[in-house]
Design an enzyme around this catalytic site. Structure first.
Site, mmCIF file in Angstrom:
data_model
loop_
_atom_site.group_PDB
_atom_site.id
_atom_site.type_symbol
_atom_site.label_atom_id
_atom_site.label_comp_id
_atom_site.label_asym_id
_atom_site.label_seq_id
_atom_site.Cartn_x
_atom_site.Cartn_y
_atom_site.Cartn_z
ATOM 1 N N HIS A 76 0.213 -3.104 0.545
ATOM 2 C CA HIS A 76 0.400 -4.554 0.421
ATOM 3 C C HIS A 76 0.036 -5.044 -0.982
ATOM 4 C CE1 HIS A 76 -0.169 -4.982 5.093
ATOM 5 N NE2 HIS A 76 0.948 -4.342 4.749
ATOM 6 N N TYR A 77 0.277 -4.231 -1.978
ATOM 7 C CA TYR A 77 -0.042 -4.627 -3.351
ATOM 8 C C TYR A 77 0.853 -5.787 -3.791
ATOM 9 C CZ TYR A 77 3.727 -1.190 -3.862
ATOM 10 O OH TYR A 77 4.895 -0.488 -3.717
#
Length: 561
Positions: free
Chosen positions: A495-496
């Site tokens: 989920h960067y």
């Protein structure tokens, strides 16, 4: 009791040895190919063409770089009224059984190569393995399929000009096409009940909204286990207006001076798989829109001379615009958890239930069936004539935010090569505190009656969990031990975000500061990750910005003027 950590898949569960990875990949590849069902071909194949078939130069109203989670709904929406070229570096997911079925989730993350695989792996300078999508539909084609809308705090902190009527319309548009209610089986049901026993309440049932407590969320896997993704949203597109260039690597944004001497994006240079160059130029009031993701978008901007002047000069890249925060403020939400080998067989399940705590942490679970393999060339153990399979069940927590941030730098002037990324996990003490809080909740869940069936009976009758990988510290109240556990076992949920933040690289309408006709529509503009899992918000964002741009053009207002 603790098992050898070689039972685990590192990108998903952590700590799996390379020899077992190979066996798992072969097994799941065979399984998904043999069980894949035939489905009607999606209509986006009608306007998806290998980039080698495109002419050297063409003009469009909109040129979108990146056919990913946000880029696909954006292209489909704009094509209703305008000509659109969608430039995608990968191929189509249709026809690949690993991509189209939930059993193919693990093999997809394992079947990686440098330039062509649907998942492109990279390891951050923090030492954490990670992945990015390289296929039409982007990371929505390689993820665990969980769908949940953003939290209110995300909207307040994002800095984006939201129209909440359009936001809700956009979510609903996405959900009609690709979101389903999952059916809970043994592990997910027990996990849900253990969350409630541990005090993560109230129980909110099935909902797509972000609400504190325990809930069943949406899934992009349907009842037969078939994946739906952002690529399916292209079916909403107008075929006569939309073209998709596949296996096309965008290499540079073309920037020129407009009539009033202001900088303006005029097109994109991309290269096909044969090495031939193409120019996609915008006409009239058209725009270039970057939707290449939190890794690809800042990388392409730097390669196009948009970034810090001293840094670009050190690479010999001609500077188009000094924009010092490109590639800065890179975030990734750390994931930590535990894995157990239960004494009973379990179904294969990806994320379906989430516990949304009031402590800045989200708790999720999965279960995976993997083959048990005897040591190679063992003289003591014979390989069984009938394959044996092992279930590994995982509980994990992800923190909100985060506040810790890092940066992205070029590793090469070849856009196909991953840039260098550092996220600086837990560099902000509040992130570590959230992780400790989340792991303590998981510790409480392990003491719940709901998980009693997953304990293994020992010689003298006592029942214990059989851990695959590190177990939690015995003293959950010890802040130092718990903090050390978080640091030692940190991993990612992919989920960067960040690298082109609102207020630093783009304005509240996602227009790049200082360059007309250039926008960014993807997770690189986010200061925080939306809700528990970002794909719902990214698909909404693509639709939302498409509607917003069409509304501005229909009123005779061009952006920028």
């Amino acid at each position: 009791m603790m098992l050898n950590p070689s039972c685990l898949l590192r990108p998903w569960l952590q700590f799996l040895s390379s020899s077992v990875i190979t066996i798992i990949f072969i097994f799941f590849t065979f399984l998904t190919i043999s069980t894949a069902q035939s489905h009607m071909a999606p209509n986006y194949l009608l306007f998806s063409v290998n980039a080698t078939e495109f002419p050297p130069e063409e003009y469009y109203d909109y040129v979108i770089v990146g056919g990913g989670t946000a880029g696909c709904p954006l292209a489909a929406t704009l094509s209703q009224n305008f000509t659109v070229l969608l430039i995608e570096r990968g191929g189509v997911p249709y026809g690949n059984p690993n991509l189209m079925n939930q059993e193919g989730f693990l093999p997809t993350l394992l079947q990686v190569d440098q330039f062509d695989s649907p998942a492109q792996s990279f390891t951050s300078e923090d030492g954490v393995p990670n992945a990015r999508g390289r296929v039409l539909g982007g990371s929505s084609v390689i993820n665990a399929g969980f769908y949940s809308r953003a939290d209110q705090e995300f909207y307040e902190k994002s800095g984006i000009n939201w129209d909440f009527r359009l936001v809700n319309m956009s979510y609903e548009w996405v959900e009609r096409a690709v979101v389903f209610r999952p059916e809970l089986r043994h592990w997910q049901s027990a996990f849900r009940d253990s969350l409630l026993e541990a005090g993560v309440g109230p129980y909110n049932g099935f909902t797509l909204d972000h609400v504190v407590g325990t809930k069943i969320g949406g899934s992009t896997f349907d009842g037969s286990g078939r994946r739906h993704s952002a690529a399916d949203l292209l079916s909403y597109g107008k075929a006569s207006n939309l073209r998709i260039a596949l296996h096309a690597n965008a290499e540079r944004i073309l920037v020129g001076n407009s009539d009033n001497e202001e900088l303006s994006a005029i097109g994109v240079i991309y290269r096909d798989e044969l090495g031939h160059y193409h120019q996609a130029l915008v006409k009239g009031k058209g725009q270039v829109i970057l939707s290449a993701g939190a890794i690809g978008t800042p990388q392409l901007m730097l390669l196009s001379g948009i970034g810090s002047r001293p840094y670009l000069s050190s690479w010999g890249i001609p500077v188009s615009l000094h924009l010092p925060y490109v590639g800065q403020f890179m975030y990734d939400n750390p994931r930590n958890g535990i894995s157990i080998v239960p004494p009973i067989p379990l179904e294969h399940s990806l994320i379906q239930v989430v516990g949304i705590t009031g402590l800045g942490t989200f708790i999720e679970a999965a279960s995976n069936i993997i083959p048990f393999v005897t040591p190679a060339h063992s003289i003591l153990l014979r390989a069984p004539s009938t394959p044996l399979y092992l279930t590994v069940a995982t509980m994990m927590e992800k923190i909100s935010g985060p506040l810790s941030s890092g940066s992205l730098m070029l590793a090469s002037t070849d856009v196909r090569v991953n840039p260098i990324v550092r996220f600086n996990y837990f560099s902000d003490p509040s992130d570590l505190e959230k992780c400790v809080n989340g792991m303590r909740i998981i510790g409480s869940m392990l003491s719940s009656r709901s998980l009693e069936d997953f304990r293994v009976r020992q010689w003298f009758g006592e029942r214990e969990f059989r851990f695959a990988g590190p177990a939690l510290p015995r003293d959950l109240s010890d802040d130092m031990l718990m903090g050390d556990y978080c640091r030692r076992t940190v991993s990612t949920l992919w989920h960067y975000h960040g690298g082109c933040l609102v207020g630093k690289v783009v304005d509240a309408d996602l227009q790049v500061l200082g360059i007309n006709a250039l926008r960014v529509v993807d997770g690189s503009v986010f200061t925080v990750s939306p809700g528990t899992n970002p794909q719902a918000t990214l698909m909404m964002l693509g639709r939302f910005m498409g509607l917003k741009l069409m509304g501005e053009r229909s009123r005779g207002k061009c952006y920028p003027c």
